[in-house]
Scaffold this motif. Structure first.
Motif: not given
Length: 87
Positions: A59-60, A65-67, A73-78, A80-87
């Motif tokens: 939800e956060a 993403l809506r803001q 920034k939207q790409y980074e948030l997406n 983070a949403h789909y790939c929470p683990i940084k490789i």
């Protein structure tokens, strides 16, 4: 005859050594399995809490993403949403 005795003695010592190593490996594997089962039991016991944390994080991210108006920034948030683990 002495040569056969030495060879047999070496073979017996080798078998005892291998049996000792195998027992040590099995004890280590049993301890590792027990630790994994304990961790799994803990995760199962706390699954409700973990699910709530995951939903709050989602939800956060959706709110952020809506803001956001910038595509980067939207790409980074997406990500983070789909790939929470940084490789």
């Amino acid at each position: 005859m002495k040569n056969h005795f030495c060879l047999n003695l070496f073979f017996l010592l080798y078998l005892f050594f291998c049996a000792g190593c195998k027992q040590h490996i099995s004890d280590s594997a049993a301890k590792a399995n027990e630790a994994l089962f304990t961790q799994l039991d803990s995760l199962i016991d706390n699954s409700d809490k973990l699910i709530l944390q995951k939903e709050e994080r989602i939800e956060a991210l959706k709110h952020s993403l809506r803001q956001s108006k910038a595509f980067e920034k939207q790409y980074e948030l997406n990500q983070a949403h789909y790939c929470p683990i940084k490789i």
